[in-house]
Motif scaffolding. Structure first.
Motif, PDB file in Angstrom:
ATOM      1  N   THR A 173      -1.521   3.798  -4.461  1.00  0.00           N
ATOM      2  CA  THR A 173      -0.765   2.805  -4.991  1.00  0.00           C
ATOM      3  C   THR A 173      -0.568   2.954  -6.238  1.00  0.00           C
ATOM      4  OG1 THR A 173      -1.111   1.489  -3.085  1.00  0.00           O
ATOM      5  CG2 THR A 173      -0.049   0.557  -4.688  1.00  0.00           C
ATOM      6  N   ARG A 233       0.940   9.503  -5.058  1.00  0.00           N
ATOM      7  CA  ARG A 233       1.740   8.704  -4.023  1.00  0.00           C
ATOM      8  C   ARG A 233       1.473   9.035  -2.549  1.00  0.00           C
ATOM      9  NH1 ARG A 233       7.079   6.432  -3.339  1.00  0.00           N
ATOM     10  NH2 ARG A 233       7.700   8.590  -3.636  1.00  0.00           N
ATOM     11  N   ARG A 262       0.950  -1.157   0.121  1.00  0.00           N
ATOM     12  CA  ARG A 262      -0.077   0.037  -0.188  1.00  0.00           C
ATOM     13  C   ARG A 262       0.890   1.292  -0.188  1.00  0.00           C
ATOM     14  NH1 ARG A 262      -5.328   0.610   1.051  1.00  0.00           N
ATOM     15  NH2 ARG A 262      -5.596  -1.391   1.732  1.00  0.00           N
TER      16      ARG A 262
END
Length: 308
Positions: free
Chosen positions: A186, A181, A30
């Motif tokens: 992700t 990000r 993640r």
């Protein structure tokens, strides 16, 4: 780290008998940027297709954000944004209309403020009322990304996002990906531009002939598999390397005017000092030196050749 995508024993065999994926096992963390590299036909697009629920697996399971992509397709798909390699949009629609419609396709309520933010982040706000057919290729690519982000996905697949765009736009995209990000998205990136992966990725995965060859943190990969070279331009040319120096990985240039010393990037660099002293003992002097190290592209090519 918590995996947001978990792939176990994934195999895909098409009706023709071609096996595009062979027992693929992969976890993507993640909040990371994961670059999936491989030559044409390696299985990258099939792997993305299965994960996004567009291609049915033959064997194995794939979970996205905790949802099985086959048994719980709708829930899994709402967590995923996909920017495919091919540009496919309604040429006669406006930018605003097509992005807004894409959000509605995922059952999300209207949110003009969010759509505005996405368009501004992608430098599309001034083009919001323009028909897509009037846009440049690079702007159309931005619209594809805006559509993929319209429903606020946790996972974003970028399949060759820089294909056919200029260098300036490519760098704009890199900046946008980093911002995503930072917001917790992700990102899984496939690319033929190895410098793109080298610039942005946290981890690198290499696939070839439908099999995962390697998964490694980028910095660890380059430290482990990279090579460094020290080239010494000699004061006087040599005819041959003395036998007493055969312990060192030395290579003499065709004209005898330079020696190149190759060593592992993670190796002991103290060996350089010992090698230089040995050269001095044999009356070999140099007038200048240059150092270089292998790039991610060098590592990728060597791994693919090794596994072919």
């Amino acid at each position: 780290m918590t995996p947001v995508i978990s792939i176990r024993g994934l195999t895909k065999t098409y009706a023709s008998g071609f096996q595009a994926l062979k027992n693929v096992n992969l976890e993507i963390h993640r909040g990371e940027i994961f670059a999936l590299l491989g030559p044409n036909g390696a299985g990258k697009t099939t792997l993305i297709g299965v994960t996004c629920g567009l291609v049915n697996p033959s064997l194995g399971t794939v979970e996205a954000a905790g949802h099985d992509v086959v048994r719980d397709f709708r829930a899994a798909r709402t967590k995923i944004g996909l920017v495919p390699q091919e540009i496919s949009t309604d040429a006669f629609e406006t930018v605003w209309a097509t992005v807004n419609f894409s959000r509605g396709m995922f059952g999300k309520p209207r949110d003009a403020a969010y759509i505005e933010k996405v368009l501004r982040d992608l430098s599309l706000w001034d083009k919001r009322n323009a028909k897509i057919m009037t846009l440049s290729g690079g702007m159309k690519r931005r619209v594809m990304i805006a559509k993929a982000l319209s429903h606020e996905p946790e996972i974003l697949f970028l399949d060759e996002p820089s294909a056919g765009v200029d260098v300036e736009l490519r760098h704009d995209m890199w900046q946008m990906v980093r911002k995503l990000r930072e917001s917790g998205v992700t990102i899984i990136l496939t690319t033929h531009y190895i410098e793109e992966a080298e610039e942005m990725a946290d981890r690198i995965g290499i696939i070839n002939h439908g099999e995962i060859v390697l998964v490694e943190e980028k910095t660890a990969l380059m430290a482990k598999l990279g090579k460094k070279q020290l080239t010494l331009n000699l004061q006087a040319p040599l005819e041959r390397i003395p036998d007493a120096l055969s312990d060192y990985a030395l290579e003499l240039s065709a004209d005898g005017g330079a020696l190149t010393y190759t060593f592992d990037a993670q190796g002991e660099q103290t060996g350089i000092g010992a090698m230089l002293r040995r050269l001095n003992e044999h009356g070999i002097d140099f007038k200048s030196l240059q150092s270089s190290e292998s790039s991610l592209e060098d590592i990728f090519v060597s791994l693919v050749k090794k596994k072919s």
